[in-house]
Design a protein around this motif. Structure first.
Motif, PDB file in Angstrom:
ATOM      1  N   THR A  95       2.496   4.440   8.549  1.00 15.26           N
ATOM      2  CA  THR A  95       3.349   3.607   8.918  1.00 15.26           C
ATOM      3  C   THR A  95       1.967   3.415   9.898  1.00 15.26           C
ATOM      4  OG1 THR A  95       5.223   5.252   9.825  1.00 15.26           O
ATOM      5  CG2 THR A  95       5.476   4.079   7.931  1.00 15.26           C
ATOM      6  N   ASP A  96       3.566   2.464  11.192  1.00 16.69           N
ATOM      7  CA  ASP A  96       2.727   2.591  12.581  1.00 16.69           C
ATOM      8  C   ASP A  96       4.146   2.709  13.327  1.00 16.69           C
ATOM      9  OD1 ASP A  96       1.590   1.979  15.273  1.00 16.69           O
ATOM     10  OD2 ASP A  96       0.491   0.291  14.089  1.00 16.69           O
ATOM     11  N   ALA A  97       4.187   3.061  13.869  1.00 22.38           N
ATOM     12  CA  ALA A  97       6.140   3.104  14.389  1.00 22.38           C
ATOM     13  C   ALA A  97       6.028   3.918  15.485  1.00 22.38           C
ATOM     14  CB  ALA A  97       6.860   3.008  13.121  1.00 22.38           C
ATOM     15  N   PRO A  98       6.880   3.705  16.442  1.00 17.46           N
ATOM     16  CA  PRO A  98       7.548   4.561  17.086  1.00 17.46           C
ATOM     17  C   PRO A  98       8.234   5.721  17.147  1.00 17.46           C
ATOM     18  CG  PRO A  98       8.389   2.445  17.540  1.00 17.46           C
ATOM     19  CD  PRO A  98       7.535   2.726  16.267  1.00 17.46           C
TER      20      PRO A  98
ATOM     21  N   ILE B 242       5.379  -0.768   7.845  1.00 12.67           N
ATOM     22  CA  ILE B 242       4.655  -0.026   7.190  1.00 12.67           C
ATOM     23  C   ILE B 242       3.437  -0.412   6.732  1.00 12.67           C
ATOM     24  CG2 ILE B 242       4.851   0.042   4.428  1.00 12.67           C
ATOM     25  CD1 ILE B 242       7.168   0.703   4.416  1.00 12.67           C
ATOM     26  N   VAL B 243       2.311   0.120   7.312  1.00  7.76           N
ATOM     27  CA  VAL B 243       1.409  -0.378   7.191  1.00  7.76           C
ATOM     28  C   VAL B 243       0.449  -0.870   5.744  1.00  7.76           C
ATOM     29  CG1 VAL B 243      -1.297   0.355   7.139  1.00  7.76           C
ATOM     30  CG2 VAL B 243      -0.103   0.958   9.314  1.00  7.76           C
ATOM     31  N   GLU B 244       0.641   0.204   4.820  1.00 10.93           N
ATOM     32  CA  GLU B 244       0.504   0.312   2.966  1.00 10.93           C
ATOM     33  C   GLU B 244       1.771   1.200   1.974  1.00 10.93           C
ATOM     34  OE1 GLU B 244      -2.577   1.564  -0.114  1.00 10.93           O
ATOM     35  OE2 GLU B 244      -3.476   1.200   2.582  1.00 10.93           O
ATOM     36  N   SER B 245       2.250   1.036   1.286  1.00 15.43           N
ATOM     37  CA  SER B 245       2.883   1.692   0.738  1.00 15.43           C
ATOM     38  C   SER B 245       2.777   2.057  -0.948  1.00 15.43           C
ATOM     39  CB  SER B 245       4.410   0.921   0.654  1.00 15.43           C
ATOM     40  OG  SER B 245       4.769   0.490  -0.460  1.00 15.43           O
ATOM     41  N   GLU B 246       2.823   2.737  -1.305  1.00 18.71           N
ATOM     42  CA  GLU B 246       1.572   3.529  -3.400  1.00 18.71           C
ATOM     43  C   GLU B 246       3.589   3.979  -3.520  1.00 18.71           C
ATOM     44  OE1 GLU B 246      -0.871   5.791  -2.574  1.00 18.71           O
ATOM     45  OE2 GLU B 246      -2.616   4.262  -2.433  1.00 18.71           O
ATOM     46  N   TYR B 247       4.059   3.659  -4.671  1.00 19.42           N
ATOM     47  CA  TYR B 247       4.565   3.892  -5.978  1.00 19.42           C
ATOM     48  C   TYR B 247       3.584   5.038  -6.374  1.00 19.42           C
ATOM     49  CZ  TYR B 247       8.031   4.761  -9.470  1.00 19.42           C
ATOM     50  OH  TYR B 247       8.606   5.064 -10.344  1.00 19.42           O
TER      51      TYR B 247
ATOM     52  N   MET C 228       0.933   2.837  18.700  1.00 24.88           N
ATOM     53  CA  MET C 228       2.177   3.139  18.855  1.00 24.88           C
ATOM     54  C   MET C 228       1.122   4.713  17.465  1.00 24.88           C
ATOM     55  SD  MET C 228       5.281   0.859  17.122  1.00 24.88           S
ATOM     56  CE  MET C 228       4.603  -0.815  16.780  1.00 24.88           C
ATOM     57  N   PRO C 229       2.293   5.590  17.443  1.00 25.97           N
ATOM     58  CA  PRO C 229       1.915   6.728  16.605  1.00 25.97           C
ATOM     59  C   PRO C 229       1.622   6.124  14.847  1.00 25.97           C
ATOM     60  CG  PRO C 229       3.815   7.578  17.787  1.00 25.97           C
ATOM     61  CD  PRO C 229       3.256   6.248  18.082  1.00 25.97           C
ATOM     62  N   LEU C 230       0.914   7.064  14.316  1.00 26.77           N
ATOM     63  CA  LEU C 230       0.593   6.788  12.811  1.00 26.77           C
ATOM     64  C   LEU C 230       0.976   7.919  11.749  1.00 26.77           C
ATOM     65  CD1 LEU C 230      -3.049   4.931  13.138  1.00 26.77           C
ATOM     66  CD2 LEU C 230      -1.062   4.212  12.917  1.00 26.77           C
ATOM     67  N   TYR C 231       1.694   7.516  11.102  1.00 28.38           N
ATOM     68  CA  TYR C 231       2.750   8.469  10.302  1.00 28.38           C
ATOM     69  C   TYR C 231       2.193   8.436   8.875  1.00 28.38           C
ATOM     70  CZ  TYR C 231       5.314   8.917  14.737  1.00 28.38           C
ATOM     71  OH  TYR C 231       5.641   9.967  15.588  1.00 28.38           O
ATOM     72  N   GLU C 232       2.121   9.866   7.751  1.00 29.11           N
ATOM     73  CA  GLU C 232       2.503   9.107   6.484  1.00 29.11           C
ATOM     74  C   GLU C 232       3.660  10.020   6.126  1.00 29.11           C
ATOM     75  OE1 GLU C 232      -1.120  10.650   5.054  1.00 29.11           O
ATOM     76  OE2 GLU C 232      -2.326   8.607   5.660  1.00 29.11           O
ATOM     77  N   HIS C 233       4.562   9.592   5.186  1.00 29.76           N
ATOM     78  CA  HIS C 233       5.465  10.435   4.573  1.00 29.76           C
ATOM     79  C   HIS C 233       5.322   9.761   3.060  1.00 29.76           C
ATOM     80  CE1 HIS C 233       7.303   8.442   8.661  1.00 29.76           C
ATOM     81  NE2 HIS C 233       6.472   7.188   8.502  1.00 29.76           N
TER      82      HIS C 233
ATOM     83  N   PRO D 285      -6.730   3.669  -1.633  1.00 31.02           N
ATOM     84  CA  PRO D 285      -5.574   4.286  -2.358  1.00 31.02           C
ATOM     85  C   PRO D 285      -6.551   5.419  -1.471  1.00 31.02           C
ATOM     86  CG  PRO D 285      -7.418   3.714  -3.789  1.00 31.02           C
ATOM     87  CD  PRO D 285      -8.075   3.320  -2.989  1.00 31.02           C
ATOM     88  N   SER D 286      -4.755   6.051  -1.838  1.00 34.47           N
ATOM     89  CA  SER D 286      -4.434   7.884  -2.148  1.00 34.47           C
ATOM     90  C   SER D 286      -5.001   8.529  -3.000  1.00 34.47           C
ATOM     91  CB  SER D 286      -2.882   8.659  -1.999  1.00 34.47           C
ATOM     92  OG  SER D 286      -2.471   7.783  -2.920  1.00 34.47           O
ATOM     93  N   VAL D 287      -5.022   9.622  -2.532  1.00 34.48           N
ATOM     94  CA  VAL D 287      -5.729  10.617  -3.919  1.00 34.48           C
ATOM     95  C   VAL D 287      -5.131  10.725  -4.904  1.00 34.48           C
ATOM     96  CG1 VAL D 287      -6.528  12.624  -4.430  1.00 34.48           C
ATOM     97  CG2 VAL D 287      -6.953  11.841  -2.237  1.00 34.48           C
ATOM     98  N   GLN D 288      -3.810  10.242  -4.824  1.00 31.47           N
ATOM     99  CA  GLN D 288      -2.807  10.232  -6.254  1.00 31.47           C
ATOM    100  C   GLN D 288      -3.179   9.265  -7.157  1.00 31.47           C
ATOM    101  OE1 GLN D 288       0.068  12.423  -7.092  1.00 31.47           O
ATOM    102  NE2 GLN D 288      -1.049  14.118  -6.710  1.00 31.47           N
ATOM    103  N   MET D 289      -3.780   8.061  -6.613  1.00 29.04           N
ATOM    104  CA  MET D 289      -4.069   7.142  -6.787  1.00 29.04           C
ATOM    105  C   MET D 289      -5.774   6.256  -7.572  1.00 29.04           C
ATOM    106  SD  MET D 289      -0.919   6.000  -7.439  1.00 29.04           S
ATOM    107  CE  MET D 289      -0.872   3.603  -7.530  1.00 29.04           C
ATOM    108  N   GLN D 290      -6.118   7.822  -7.479  1.00 29.89           N
ATOM    109  CA  GLN D 290      -7.676   7.273  -7.846  1.00 29.89           C
ATOM    110  C   GLN D 290      -7.758   7.620  -8.934  1.00 29.89           C
ATOM    111  OE1 GLN D 290      -9.727   9.519  -4.923  1.00 29.89           O
ATOM    112  NE2 GLN D 290      -9.061   7.445  -2.875  1.00 29.89           N
TER     113      GLN D 290
END
Length: 118
Positions: free
Chosen positions: A65-68, A37-42, A1-6, A100-105
């Motif tokens: 995410t990994d979703a159609p 959802i593969v991973e989520s960050e607040y 399935m396609p991978l997305y970042e939101h 972690p994403s750049v925002q969380m580092q």
């Protein structure tokens, strides 16, 4: 399935629990339509560069995410209709970055900045 970042921004007058509840809500929308959802960050409340709907700040959230495509379209449609969500951004990626994403580092963990040109 396609991978997305939101990334989505919700209203500043929500509590932290409500903002994190939005992540769970949209995660269930994805799972109901065959995605996950593969991973989520607040990321917390951040000041925006300009006002959106008379708000100067907003709760930022990041999802991997990994979703159609149909599941992503449905989630985006519901995000646009939701009163608490002000902005959304979805990007299709080839692979999710580890960690972690750049925002969380922390600043020390980030790579060195390039030199400014004069």
């Amino acid at each position: 399935m396609p991978l997305y970042e939101h990334v989505f921004i919700s209203r500043q007058d929500l509590s932290n629990a409500q903002a994190e509840g939005l992540i769970e809500h949209f995660g269930t929308v994805l799972s109901d339509n065959g995605g996950k959802i593969v991973e989520s960050e607040y990321w917390g409340v951040k000041t925006m560069a300009y006002k959106i709907n008379k708000n100067r700040k907003g709760h930022y959230a990041f999802l991997k995410t990994d979703a159609p495509a149909a599941a992503v379209q449905e989630m985006e449609r519901l995000m646009r209709l939701h009163d608490d969500v002000m902005r959304i951004l979805t990007v299709k990626v080839d692979a999710h970055e580890e960690g972690p994403s750049v925002q969380m580092q922390k600043r020390e963990e980030r790579g060195e900045r390039r030199e400014r040109r004069a």
